[in-house]
Scaffold this active site. Structure first.
Site, PDB file in Angstrom:
ATOM      1  N   ARG A 116       0.769  -0.923  -0.206  1.00  0.00           N
ATOM      2  CA  ARG A 116      -0.030  -0.310   0.137  1.00  0.00           C
ATOM      3  C   ARG A 116       0.670   0.851  -0.120  1.00  0.00           C
ATOM      4  O   ARG A 116       2.503   1.114   0.626  1.00  0.00           O
ATOM      5  CB  ARG A 116      -0.731  -0.044   1.354  1.00  0.00           C
ATOM      6  CG  ARG A 116      -2.052  -0.529   1.017  1.00  0.00           C
ATOM      7  CD  ARG A 116      -3.194  -0.322   2.847  1.00  0.00           C
ATOM      8  NE  ARG A 116      -3.425   1.044   2.676  1.00  0.00           N
ATOM      9  CZ  ARG A 116      -3.361   1.605   3.607  1.00  0.00           C
ATOM     10  NH1 ARG A 116      -2.845   1.464   4.169  1.00  0.00           N
ATOM     11  NH2 ARG A 116      -4.219   2.932   3.516  1.00  0.00           N
ATOM     12  N   LYS A 181       4.012  -6.759  11.663  1.00  0.00           N
ATOM     13  CA  LYS A 181       2.979  -6.922  10.731  1.00  0.00           C
ATOM     14  C   LYS A 181       3.269  -7.707   9.819  1.00  0.00           C
ATOM     15  O   LYS A 181       4.094  -8.573   9.443  1.00  0.00           O
ATOM     16  CB  LYS A 181       2.888  -5.517   9.054  1.00  0.00           C
ATOM     17  CG  LYS A 181       2.398  -5.510   8.796  1.00  0.00           C
ATOM     18  CD  LYS A 181       2.472  -4.921   7.466  1.00  0.00           C
ATOM     19  CE  LYS A 181       1.864  -4.396   6.539  1.00  0.00           C
ATOM     20  NZ  LYS A 181       1.459  -3.555   5.611  1.00  0.00           N
ATOM     21  N   ARG A 316      -1.133   5.182  13.046  1.00  0.00           N
ATOM     22  CA  ARG A 316      -0.188   4.629  13.980  1.00  0.00           C
ATOM     23  C   ARG A 316      -0.073   5.034  15.049  1.00  0.00           C
ATOM     24  O   ARG A 316      -1.331   6.563  15.248  1.00  0.00           O
ATOM     25  CB  ARG A 316       1.310   6.089  13.711  1.00  0.00           C
ATOM     26  CG  ARG A 316       1.741   6.196  12.331  1.00  0.00           C
ATOM     27  CD  ARG A 316       3.269   5.364  11.858  1.00  0.00           C
ATOM     28  NE  ARG A 316       3.041   5.506  10.846  1.00  0.00           N
ATOM     29  CZ  ARG A 316       3.968   6.226   9.935  1.00  0.00           C
ATOM     30  NH1 ARG A 316       4.442   7.193  10.662  1.00  0.00           N
ATOM     31  NH2 ARG A 316       3.783   6.108   9.081  1.00  0.00           N
TER      32      ARG A 316
END
Ligand code: BTN
Length: 321
Positions: A116, A181, A316
Site C-alpha cells: 500500500r 505486521k 500510527r
C-alpha cells in the site's frame, strides 16, 4: 536463461546433490548449473558448496505444489489456480492480463512486490505466501470500502483454523501478531461505481522471515511470533482460499455490516489513541472507537467524530514512530 529457482528445486538440505547429476537431469552444462546457483543469494538462499561433492541447502525450502493446494480446497471453490516461480508482482500481472474472475496467481518470488501507499513488499523464498486473486462484485465500487477488512477477517479465520493464536487486525488491512505486521492486503479495483466491479486482491503473508528480512522490513512479524504449529505453505494457502471463497460472496451480497462485530472483536487498536497521516503529511489525532457499517474508521478527535475511508491514509499509534 536458466532460472535459479529451477536449480534450487533440485537441492536438498539433508544431503549434497552433485552438479553433474543436476546437469544430467536438466540436460544442461555443469557451468550453467554453477552459474545459476551463484545467483541463489539474490533470493536470500544460502548454499553449502563442497568441491567435488556438490551443493546443499542450509535450510530446506518448501515449494508451492498445485496438487497439494487443489486437494485441500473445498469442493466447488470457484478458483483457477496458477503458480509461477518468479514474477514482478502478482497483482500487476493479473491486472495487466485482465485475468478472469476466480483466477488466483501465487508466486514463489516477486521481484517488484507492491504494498500500500507505493511501498514495496518483500517476501522470503519458501517462507512467504505471495498471491493475488480476481473477484467480481455485482454491487459496484462504492460498496467495497470494507472489502480489505473482510479479507483481513478471512485471513485470521484461516490462521486460527490452522491452529495459530495471537493474531489481530489493524485498520484498514493489516494482520498483526506480537505487534508486528504478519500480513498485508493490497486491493486494486476496476469497473463502475454502481455496476459490476473487479477487485484484484493481493495478499502477502510472512511464514518464516530470515534475520535480514526482519531487519529490512519495518515492524514485521512472521508465523513464529504466533503460537502454533510449524507452517505448511500449501495447506495455509488452501485454507485462506477456502475462507475467501466463503466470505467474498457473502460480502458481495450483504456488505460489511454483518462482519463488523467480528472485525471489531479482532481489532487490536480498539480504544487506542492514534495519529492519522494524510498523503500531504497532515496529521489528525484522536481515539479509535471502531469501524462504521461500511468499513470506514471511526475516530473521536478534538473536533468531534471523524469518519475516515482508507484511501491513502496511514495510521500510527500515538507515541509510536
Ligand atoms: C501492504 O502494504 O500492506 C499490502 C501488501 C500486499 C503484498 C501482496 S504480495 C502479493 C500481491 N502482489 C503484490 O505486488 N502485492 C500483493
Amino acid at each position: 536463461m536458466l532460472h535459479t529457482l529451477t536449480l534450487l528445486r533440485q537441492l536438498k538440505a539433508h544431503e549434497f546433490t552433485s552438479g553433474e547429476a543436476i546437469a544430467r537431469q536438466l540436460n544442461i552444462s555443469r557451468s550453467a548449473v554453477s552459474g545459476a546457483l551463484t545467483r541463489s543469494g539474490d533470493y536470500g538462499v544460502e548454499l553449502e558448496r563442497r568441491h567435488g561433492v556438490g551443493y546443499k541447502l542450509t535450510q530446506s525450502l518448501e515449494w508451492l505444489d498445485h496438487d497439494q493446494i487443489s486437494r485441500q480446497l473445498n469442493p466447488h471453490t470457484p478458483f483457477t489456480l496458477q503458480l509461477t516461480d518468479e514474477i514482478d508482482s502478482t497483482n500487476r500481472a493479473l491486472r495487466q492480463n485482465n485475468a478472469a474472475p476466480g483466477t488466483v496467481l501465487a508466486a514463489e518470488w516477486q521481484n517488484a512486490g507492491r504494498g500500500r501507499l507505493g511501498r514495496q513488499w518483500v517476501g522470503s523464498l519458501g517462507g512467504s505466501l505471495l498471491f493475488s486473486l480476481v473477484w467480481r462484485f455485482s454491487g459496484g465500487m462504492t460498496r467495497l470500502a470494507g472489502l480489505s477488512l473482510a479479507v483481513g477477517i478471512a485471513l485470521t479465520r484461516a490462521l486460527e483454523n490452522k491452529g495459530y493464536a495471537g493474531m489481530g487486525l489493524k485498520w484498514p488491512n493489516d494482520v498483526l501478531c506480537a505487534k508486528g505486521k504478519l500480513a498485508g492486503i493490497l486491493i486494486e479495483l476496476s469497473g463502475d461505481a454502481l455496476g459490476p466491479a473487479d477487485a484484484v486482491i493481493g495478499i502477502g503473508l510472512n511464514l518464516r522471515l530470515s534475520d535480514d528480512e526482519r531487519l529490512n522490513a519495518d515492524h514485521a512479524a512472521d508465523l513464529s511470533d504466533c503460537p502454533g504449529p510449524a507452517p505448511d505453505r500449501n495447506a495455509l494457502l488452501a485454507a485462506i482460499l477456502n475462507e475467501l471463497a466463503d466470505i467474498l460472496p457473502r460480502f458481495d451480497q450483504d456488505g460489511f455490516a454483518p462482519l463488523r462485530p467480528e472485525w471489531e472483536a479482532r481489532h487490536l487498536w480498539q480504544g487506542e489513541q492514534a495519529r492519522l497521516i494524510s498523503p500531504d503529511g497532515k496529521e489528525n489525532r484522536g481515539r479509535i472507537i471502531g469501524v462504521a457499517e461500511d468499513g470506514a474508521l471511526r475516530m473521536a478527535g478534538e473536533d468531534g467524530l471523524k469518519i475516515v475511508y482508507a484511501g491513502d491514509v496511514s495510521l500510527r499509534r500515538e507515541n509510536a514512530s
